[in-house]
Write a protein that holds these residues in place. Structure first.
Motif, PDB file in Angstrom:
ATOM      1  N   SER A  93       0.824  -1.216   0.000  1.00 44.13           N
ATOM      2  CA  SER A  93       0.000   0.000   0.000  1.00 44.13           C
ATOM      3  C   SER A  93       0.852   1.258   0.000  1.00 44.13           C
ATOM      4  N   THR A  94       2.094   1.153   0.464  1.00 42.38           N
ATOM      5  CA  THR A  94       2.981   2.319   0.504  1.00 42.38           C
ATOM      6  C   THR A  94       3.228   2.881  -0.892  1.00 42.38           C
ATOM      7  N   ALA A  95       3.273   2.001  -1.896  1.00 39.25           N
ATOM      8  CA  ALA A  95       3.506   2.462  -3.266  1.00 39.25           C
ATOM      9  C   ALA A  95       2.331   3.259  -3.812  1.00 39.25           C
ATOM     10  N   TYR A  96       1.152   3.073  -3.236  1.00 38.46           N
ATOM     11  CA  TYR A  96      -0.055   3.715  -3.766  1.00 38.46           C
ATOM     12  C   TYR A  96      -0.622   4.799  -2.853  1.00 38.46           C
ATOM     13  N   LEU A  97      -0.213   4.825  -1.591  1.00 35.48           N
ATOM     14  CA  LEU A  97      -0.701   5.840  -0.671  1.00 35.48           C
ATOM     15  C   LEU A  97       0.406   6.680  -0.058  1.00 35.48           C
ATOM     16  N   GLY A  98       1.630   6.170  -0.039  1.00 33.55           N
ATOM     17  CA  GLY A  98       2.735   6.882   0.572  1.00 33.55           C
ATOM     18  C   GLY A  98       2.839   6.581   2.061  1.00 33.55           C
ATOM     19  N   ILE A  99       4.027   6.681   2.590  1.00 28.54           N
ATOM     20  CA  ILE A  99       4.271   6.334   3.987  1.00 28.54           C
ATOM     21  C   ILE A  99       3.497   7.225   4.950  1.00 28.54           C
ATOM     22  N   GLY A 100       3.199   8.461   4.544  1.00 27.41           N
ATOM     23  CA  GLY A 100       2.455   9.362   5.431  1.00 27.41           C
ATOM     24  C   GLY A 100       1.103   8.807   5.826  1.00 27.41           C
ATOM     25  N   ARG A 101       0.473   8.061   4.921  1.00 30.32           N
ATOM     26  CA  ARG A 101      -0.835   7.492   5.219  1.00 30.32           C
ATOM     27  C   ARG A 101      -0.758   6.039   5.660  1.00 30.32           C
ATOM     28  N   VAL A 102       0.366   5.374   5.379  1.00 27.41           N
ATOM     29  CA  VAL A 102       0.473   3.945   5.683  1.00 27.41           C
ATOM     30  C   VAL A 102       1.059   3.683   7.076  1.00 27.41           C
ATOM     31  N   LEU A 103       1.908   4.572   7.566  1.00 26.36           N
ATOM     32  CA  LEU A 103       2.604   4.323   8.838  1.00 26.36           C
ATOM     33  C   LEU A 103       1.659   3.959   9.986  1.00 26.36           C
ATOM     34  N   PRO A 104       0.520   4.658  10.178  1.00 26.50           N
ATOM     35  CA  PRO A 104      -0.376   4.263  11.271  1.00 26.50           C
ATOM     36  C   PRO A 104      -0.890   2.828  11.132  1.00 26.50           C
ATOM     37  N   GLY A 156       9.586   8.611 -21.430  1.00 26.43           N
ATOM     38  CA  GLY A 156       9.125   9.866 -20.862  1.00 26.43           C
ATOM     39  C   GLY A 156      10.101  11.011 -21.071  1.00 26.43           C
ATOM     40  N   PRO A 157       9.642  12.246 -20.782  1.00 27.14           N
ATOM     41  CA  PRO A 157      10.506  13.424 -20.914  1.00 27.14           C
ATOM     42  C   PRO A 157      11.724  13.313 -20.000  1.00 27.14           C
ATOM     43  N   GLU A 158      12.813  13.907 -20.403  1.00 26.85           N
ATOM     44  CA  GLU A 158      14.068  13.789 -19.658  1.00 26.85           C
ATOM     45  C   GLU A 158      13.914  14.222 -18.196  1.00 26.85           C
ATOM     46  N   GLU A 159      13.112  15.286 -17.971  1.00 29.14           N
ATOM     47  CA  GLU A 159      13.011  15.827 -16.607  1.00 29.14           C
ATOM     48  C   GLU A 159      12.169  14.960 -15.671  1.00 29.14           C
ATOM     49  N   SER A 160      11.407  14.007 -16.232  1.00 25.42           N
ATOM     50  CA  SER A 160      10.535  13.203 -15.353  1.00 25.42           C
ATOM     51  C   SER A 160      10.640  11.702 -15.589  1.00 25.42           C
ATOM     52  N   LYS A 161      11.529  11.263 -16.476  1.00 30.11           N
ATOM     53  CA  LYS A 161      11.609   9.835 -16.793  1.00 30.11           C
ATOM     54  C   LYS A 161      12.068   9.004 -15.592  1.00 30.11           C
ATOM     55  N   HIS A 162      12.703   9.670 -14.629  1.00 33.52           N
ATOM     56  CA  HIS A 162      13.128   8.934 -13.428  1.00 33.52           C
ATOM     57  C   HIS A 162      11.935   8.344 -12.677  1.00 33.52           C
ATOM     58  N   ILE A 163      10.757   8.944 -12.820  1.00 30.45           N
ATOM     59  CA  ILE A 163       9.576   8.421 -12.120  1.00 30.45           C
ATOM     60  C   ILE A 163       9.141   7.099 -12.736  1.00 30.45           C
ATOM     61  N   ASN A 164       9.203   6.984 -14.052  1.00 28.28           N
ATOM     62  CA  ASN A 164       8.905   5.706 -14.693  1.00 28.28           C
ATOM     63  C   ASN A 164       9.942   4.651 -14.305  1.00 28.28           C
ATOM     64  N   TYR A 165      11.178   5.088 -14.124  1.00 30.89           N
ATOM     65  CA  TYR A 165      12.225   4.182 -13.641  1.00 30.89           C
ATOM     66  C   TYR A 165      11.897   3.698 -12.230  1.00 30.89           C
ATOM     67  N   TRP A 166      11.445   4.617 -11.391  1.00 30.90           N
ATOM     68  CA  TRP A 166      11.067   4.232 -10.024  1.00 30.90           C
ATOM     69  C   TRP A 166       9.876   3.282 -10.012  1.00 30.90           C
ATOM     70  N   LEU A 167       8.925   3.481 -10.924  1.00 27.71           N
ATOM     71  CA  LEU A 167       7.793   2.561 -11.007  1.00 27.71           C
ATOM     72  C   LEU A 167       8.277   1.127 -11.210  1.00 27.71           C
ATOM     73  N   ALA A 168       9.254   0.976 -12.095  1.00 30.04           N
ATOM     74  CA  ALA A 168       9.779  -0.364 -12.362  1.00 30.04           C
ATOM     75  C   ALA A 168      10.593  -0.900 -11.188  1.00 30.04           C
ATOM     76  N   THR A 169      11.464  -0.057 -10.637  1.00 32.22           N
ATOM     77  CA  THR A 169      12.381  -0.538  -9.600  1.00 32.22           C
ATOM     78  C   THR A 169      11.736  -0.620  -8.228  1.00 32.22           C
ATOM     79  N   ASN A 170      10.979   0.403  -7.858  1.00 28.26           N
ATOM     80  CA  ASN A 170      10.404   0.469  -6.514  1.00 28.26           C
ATOM     81  C   ASN A 170       9.022  -0.164  -6.432  1.00 28.26           C
ATOM     82  N   CYS A 171       8.065   0.389  -7.178  1.00 28.61           N
ATOM     83  CA  CYS A 171       6.690  -0.111  -7.083  1.00 28.61           C
ATOM     84  C   CYS A 171       6.610  -1.603  -7.432  1.00 28.61           C
TER      85      CYS A 171
END
Length: 252
Positions: A93-104, A156-171
């Protein structure tokens, strides 16, 4: 209106206490809710209890229902959802809600586990390393969404392609590659995270398509929406239903 026999039977099955404050202070409300959630809704389909409560736990995380989550967590353990499966739901759930909402929810899960004598930490479910998480994450993306995801990590665009990279590596590389849940279960809980939090309709349509691609068909997703409805309400449930119908057009 009083509790139906089916409600009473299910309450016994779940070992919920009849003398809770709500039952004493709000008996009419509890009659309405219990007869709906534990009779009408449960009678709607033939989902097994494990699947039903995995969906409910995921929806409660998605809608931030921490108090109800604690109750349903204990119920889920009694009805066959394993500690490992529960932890995998919370972790993903952390990948879809973020730690701010998942920690509790992570803290609440640990508290309930400790009260039940479940030894922590649980056995590791990780299957990747820092070196191969992108490759394995991309493979899961392809397994679920199709071959067009092969090189998505570098698009993706050069300035934001790192997010697609994170989707593959992290999510996908950090979470979906873990054991404890299979891809069908992971896509089902993702569908619940997205539908319960609302405002994620583009992603919800995409993951509804993914669910259908790997065997969680339209009827199954409607059953999941139905079981989560008492916990997330009608507006988000109807939005989820619209997304399933839209996804079905794309999958046919």
């Amino acid at each position: 209106m009083s509790n139906s026999n089916k409600v009473k039977e299910y309450y016994k099955k779940m070992s919920l206490l009849y003398d809770s404050d709500l039952l004493k202070n709000d008996p009419e409300f509890m009659d309405i809710f219990n007869n709906f959630a534990f009779d009408e809704v449960l009678s709607q389909d033939d989902l097994d209890d494990k699947t039903r409560f995995m969906a409910i736990l995921s929806a409660l995380i998605g809608c931030q229902g921490i108090d109800e989550y604690k109750i349903m967590l204990s119920v889920s353990l009694e009805l066959g959802v394993t500690p490992t499966e529960i932890k995998e739901i919370v972790y993903q759930s952390t990948a879809y809600l973020g730690i701010g909402r998942v920690l509790p929810f992570l803290k609440a899960t640990n508290e309930v586990f400790e009260e039940d004598g479940i030894e922590l930490p649980l056995q590791s479910q990780s299957t990747t390393t820092k070196e191969n998480r992108r490759e394995k994450g991309s493979q899961v993306q392809m397994d679920i969404f199709g071959e067009h995801m092969k090189d998505f990590w570098k698009s993706g665009p050069e300035e934001s392609k790192h997010i697609n990279y994170w989707l593959a590596t992290n999510c996908f590389g950090d979470y979906y590659t873990r054991t404890g849940l299979d891809n069908k279960q992971r896509e089902m809980i993702t569908f619940c995270f997205l539908s319960a939090q609302g405002g994620c309709e583009p992603q919800l349509i995409s993951h509804a398509v993914a669910n259908m691609r790997i065997g969680n068909d339209k009827e199954f997703l409607i059953n999941i929406i139905s079981q989560c409805l008492p916990y997330i309400g009608y507006p988000r449930s109807l939005n989820a239903l619209n997304c399933v119908n839209e996804a079905y057009k794309n999958i046919k």
